[in-house]
Design an enzyme around this catalytic site. Structure first.
Site, short mmCIF file in Angstrom:
data_model
loop_
_atom_site.label_atom_id
_atom_site.label_comp_id
_atom_site.label_asym_id
_atom_site.label_seq_id
_atom_site.Cartn_x
_atom_site.Cartn_y
_atom_site.Cartn_z
N THR A 1 90.63 -40.81 5.09
CA THR A 1 91.61 -41.23 4.07
C THR A 1 91.08 -42.53 3.46
O THR A 1 90.27 -42.48 2.54
CB THR A 1 93.02 -41.41 4.67
OG1 THR A 1 92.96 -42.26 5.80
CG2 THR A 1 93.60 -40.07 5.06
N LYS A 61 89.19 -40.44 12.39
CA LYS A 61 89.51 -41.17 11.18
C LYS A 61 90.64 -42.15 11.50
O LYS A 61 91.43 -41.92 12.43
CB LYS A 61 89.92 -40.24 10.04
CG LYS A 61 91.15 -39.39 10.25
CD LYS A 61 92.49 -40.02 10.00
CE LYS A 61 92.57 -40.74 8.67
NZ LYS A 61 93.94 -41.36 8.54
N THR A 71 97.17 -42.68 9.73
CA THR A 71 97.09 -42.09 11.04
C THR A 71 95.70 -42.18 11.63
O THR A 71 94.71 -42.18 10.92
CB THR A 71 97.47 -40.62 10.87
OG1 THR A 71 98.81 -40.60 10.47
CG2 THR A 71 97.26 -39.83 12.12
N GLU A 120 91.04 -51.39 7.36
CA GLU A 120 91.35 -51.71 5.96
C GLU A 120 91.31 -53.19 5.65
O GLU A 120 92.07 -53.98 6.19
CB GLU A 120 92.75 -51.20 5.63
CG GLU A 120 92.78 -49.70 5.55
CD GLU A 120 94.16 -49.17 5.79
OE1 GLU A 120 95.05 -49.98 6.03
OE2 GLU A 120 94.30 -47.95 5.74
N ASN A 150 97.49 -52.45 1.25
CA ASN A 150 98.74 -51.95 1.78
C ASN A 150 99.94 -52.25 0.89
O ASN A 150 101.05 -51.82 1.20
CB ASN A 150 98.96 -52.48 3.19
CG ASN A 150 98.00 -51.81 4.15
OD1 ASN A 150 98.05 -50.61 4.32
ND2 ASN A 150 97.09 -52.58 4.72
N SER A 165 102.03 -45.05 1.29
CA SER A 165 101.85 -44.05 2.36
C SER A 165 103.12 -43.89 3.15
O SER A 165 103.91 -44.79 3.24
CB SER A 165 100.72 -44.43 3.29
OG SER A 165 101.17 -45.40 4.20
#
Lengths: 392, 392
Positions: free
Chosen positions: A146, A173, A184, A264, A387, A392
Site C-alpha cells: 500500500t 506489507k 494493515t 511512513e 496521515n 484510510s
C-alpha cells in the site's frame, strides 16, 4: 523468490483494478503439499475486518491450501455485506483452484469502511489462478503493497541435523507491528518443513511475539493484521519445534525490521532496549512506553538526544508493571551514557543522531536480569503529512 | 485579577533572568489569611522533579502560606543537588515573607536535566517579595508561561445561600492534562471561602479528576505537574464541600479548556465524548484511546472525518475495561452520524471540519448509561516542529 522459495508453493500477483494507481493489487499463494498445514495470528483489535473473522475460522482446523490477498480496500467496518464479500472471495478462489473454500485464507488492506469492488476482485482471482508459478513470489509481494515503498521479502535456509535442506520464505506489507501504523500489516510465511499444525502454530506464536509484537511504529493497531504460516512438507525434512521456531523467528525478525525501515514518513529507526529489568514483560512495557512518546519521537526527528523525555516516558509505567527506582535509571543514546542515576550524565553534545538512520536507546533499570528491545520510528513532518492527506 | 481576585491574596511576577528570552519567569502567590489552608495534586509520573517531592511534603499537613513558581527550568532529574536547590528556594522565600519554609510550595517548569541558576532565582524572589500586591495576579500568570501564547486565568464568583460573596481565582500554564504535552502543567487556585483542609483537598481532587485529568493533548506526562489550592477564609463565607467542589471544578474546567485551546502547534481542539457506556471509567478509557490515536489526530489536522480510525482506536480498549459490541458502535462527527452499527453511515462529505477549530466526536457504545468527554488536539506539522526544535 520469497514465499515461493520453499518447495511446494506457487504464487501470483496481478492487477485487479482495486487500486486507483493502477498498480498490482491482488496476490495468491498456494500450497501444493503434500501437507496443507497452516497457522495464523491476527490483530487483537476488537473491531475486526471481515477477512480476519473469516480467516480465523478457516485456519482453526490447522489446514489451509491457499491465501488470497488484496490491497486497495480493507473490507473493515462493512457489516454483514462485507463478510459476504469475503465469503465470495474465498469461494471464488476455491473454485479457481479446485479446493474447498474453508481452506482459503483471505487478507485485505486499504481503506476502512468501504465495500470492495467485487467484480474487479473476482475477475482478478480468475486472472491470477492461471499464472500461479513457482517463480511468482516477487509478484505477490509487490501486489500487497500500500504505502510501502519497497516490497518486503525474506528467505531463511536451513538444514536438518542429517543435512536435509529446508527453508522458510516470507512476504509482508505494512509500516508497524501487529498493531501497525497507517494501514494493515499482512504477512504470509511458507515452509517446506514437514511439521504438524500444532508445531506450526506454536512456532508462529513464539516468533511473532518476539518480533512483530515488538515493533511499534505509531502505537496504532489495525483491524486487519494477519500473519499466516503455510507448511507444505515438500522438502521431506522433519523439523523440530525448536528449529522451526528459530527459522520462523529469523524470517519474522527480518520482515519486521524491513517494515520499521520503510515506516511512513520516518527519518530514523529507533531501537529502545531495556536491560536489567525484573522480567522480560517489564522490559517490554518500559520500552513500549518510550516508543509511544510523541515528544521523544519528535525529539529524535530533530536529532535531539532528549533523555529527559525518555525518563518522563519511563516514569509513566506503573510500579506493578515494572520495578525500578527513578534515581537509579541510566540512559545511553548511541552508546553515550547521557543520564546516570536518574540525573545528568555525559555531555549530550557527544551524541550524534544526524549521521545515521538507526538510533539506539538503552535504558538500564537496575532491577533484575531480563531485557527486551522494541523498535519504532521518529515522529516527522512526513508522518503527519501522509496521515493527514491519506484517507484510510 | 486571577489568583488575587479572592480576598486575602497577593501576588507578583518578575524577571529573574532564568529565561533566555528575557521575559518574566518568577511568580509568587501569598495567602494572607486568616486561614492558611492548602491542598495540592501532583503528577503521577514516577520520575518526579525536586519541587514536586518538596511540595508534596510541604502540603501534607494541609497548611501553606505561599507558592513560588519559576519558568525557565524544571529542576527535574537533577539529583540531590536539585532537591537542595528547591529547599533553598523555599527557605529564601520564607525568609523574604517572614514565614516558615515548610509552608512554601515550590513549582518549576522548563528544561529537564539542568540545574537552576540559583543566584538569579534567589535574587528574583528578593525582588518579587516587595512588589507583592492584591493586583499582582496578572503578572504572576504571565511569569509562569513557557510555550503558552497567552496567560490562562479564571475567576469564579459565588454567593452562599445567605448571600455572602466568595470566589475562586486561578492561573495555569501548560499545553495538556495532568499528563501534559511539551512541558509541565502548573496551576494555582485561590479562594476566600472559609473551609478546612480536608474539604479543600476533597474538592480539589474531585475537580481535577473531572477536568485536567480529561485533557490529553499528546499522551505525554510531565515530571512537574502541580495543581495547588490555597484558601484564605478572608470572605468569611462558610462554604460546603459541594459548593466548593462545584466552584473549583468550574475554575479548573475553564483553565483546562484554555490549555487545550493553546496547545502547542494544534489547529483543532477535539472533544471526544463517549455515551451509553457501562461505567464512567469505561467511557473515559474509550475516549482516551481515541485521543491517543496519532492516526486519528493527523486525520483531523487534514480535516478528514476518519471514523475508521476512531473505530480502530476504540477496538484497542480491552473488553474487561469497556463493554461493547463492535457491530453496535455509532460514531458522529460534528453531529453527522457517519458510522452506524459499526459500519458506514451518513456520507462523510457532510462533515465540515475546516470551518471551526472545535471538533466534536461522539461515540455511542450502546452498553449502558454512563458518559464522559476527553479533550485533545490534532497532530500537526507545527507540533512536530515545536517538539523537534525545542529541547526540554
Amino acid at each position: 523468490m520469497t514465499v515461493t522459495h520453499p518447495q511446494g508453493f506457487r504464487a501470483a500477483g496481478v492487477t485487479a483494478g482495486l487500486k486507483t494507481s493502477g498498480r498490482s493489487d491482488l496476490a495468491l499463494v498456494v500450497n501444493d503439499g503434500p501437507l496443507a498445514v497452516a497457522a495464523a495470528v491476527f490483530t487483537t483489535n476488537r473491531v475486526q475486518a471481515a477477512p480476519v473473522v473469516w480467516s480465523r475460522q478457516a485456519v482453526a482446523d490447522g489446514v489451509a491450501q491457499a491465501v488470497v490477498l488484496n490491497s486497495g480496500g480493507a473490507n473493515a467496518c462493512t457489516g454483514p455485506e462485507g463478510f459476504a464479500d469475503t465469503h465470495r472471495t474465498a469461494e471464488h478462489t476455491a473454485t479457481a483452484l479446485g479446493i474447498s473454500a474453508g481452506d482459503v485464507l483471505v487478507c485485505s488492506t486499504g481503506l476502512i469502511g468501504e465495500r470492495l469492488a467485487m467484480p474487479l476482485l473476482l475477475a482478478g482471482i480468475s486472472a491470477a489462478a492461471p499464472v500461479l508459478s513457482a517463480d511468482g513470489g516477487a509478484d505477490a509481494a509487490t501486489a500487497i503493497m500500500t504505502t510501502d515503498t519497497v516490497p518486503k521479502t525474506v528467505v531463511v535456509e536451513r538444514r536438518t541435523p542429517e543435512g536435509q535442506p529446508w527453508s522458510v520464505g516470507g512476504m509482508a506489507k505494512g509500516a508497524g507491528m501487529l498493531a501497525p501504523g497507517l494501514a494493515t500489516m499482512l504477512c504470509v510465511l511458507t515452509t517446506d518443513a514437514h511439521v504438524d499444525a500444532v508445531t506450526a502454530d506454536t512456532a508462529l506464536r513464539a516468533a511473532t511475539a518476539a518480533t512483530f509484537d515488538r515493533v511499534d511504529s505509531d502505537g496504532c493497531m489495525s483491524t486487519n493484521d494477519t500473519v499466516a504460516l503455510l507448511a507444505s512438507g515438500a522438502s521431506g525434512a522433519a523439523v523440530s519445534l525448536a528449529d522451526l521456531t528459530d527459522a520462523v523467528t529469523a524470517a519474522c525478525a527480518a520482515l519486521a525490521r524491513a517494515m520499521v525501515g520503510d515506516a511512513e514518513g520516518a527519518s530514523h529507526d529507533i531501537a529502545v532496549s531495556v536491560v536489567n529489568a525484573e522480567t522480560e514483560q517489564a522490559a517490554v512495557a518500559v520500552a513500549r512506553a518510550v516508543t509511544r512518546s510523541n515528544l521523544f519521537k519528535a525529539a529524535v526527528f530533530g536529532n535531539d538526544p532528549n533523555w529527559g523525555r525518555v525518563l518522563a516516558a519511563v516514569g509513566t509505567v506503573p510500579v506493578e508493571v515494572a520495578a525500578y527506582e527513578a534515581d537509579q535509571l541510566d540512559v545511553a543514546i548511541n552508546g553515550v551514557q547521557i543520564c546516570r542515576a536518574g540525573g545528568v550524565g555525559a555531555d549530550r553534545a557527544l551524541v550524534d543522531l544526524s549521521s545515521a538512520r538507526e538510533v539506539h536507546v538503552e535504558i538500564d533499570l537496575h532491577a533484575g536480569a531480563a531485557s527486551a528491545t522494541v523498535w519504532s520510528n521518529d515522529l516527522t513532518h512526513d508522518y503527519v503529512h501522509e496521515n493527514s492527506a491519506y484517507s484510510s
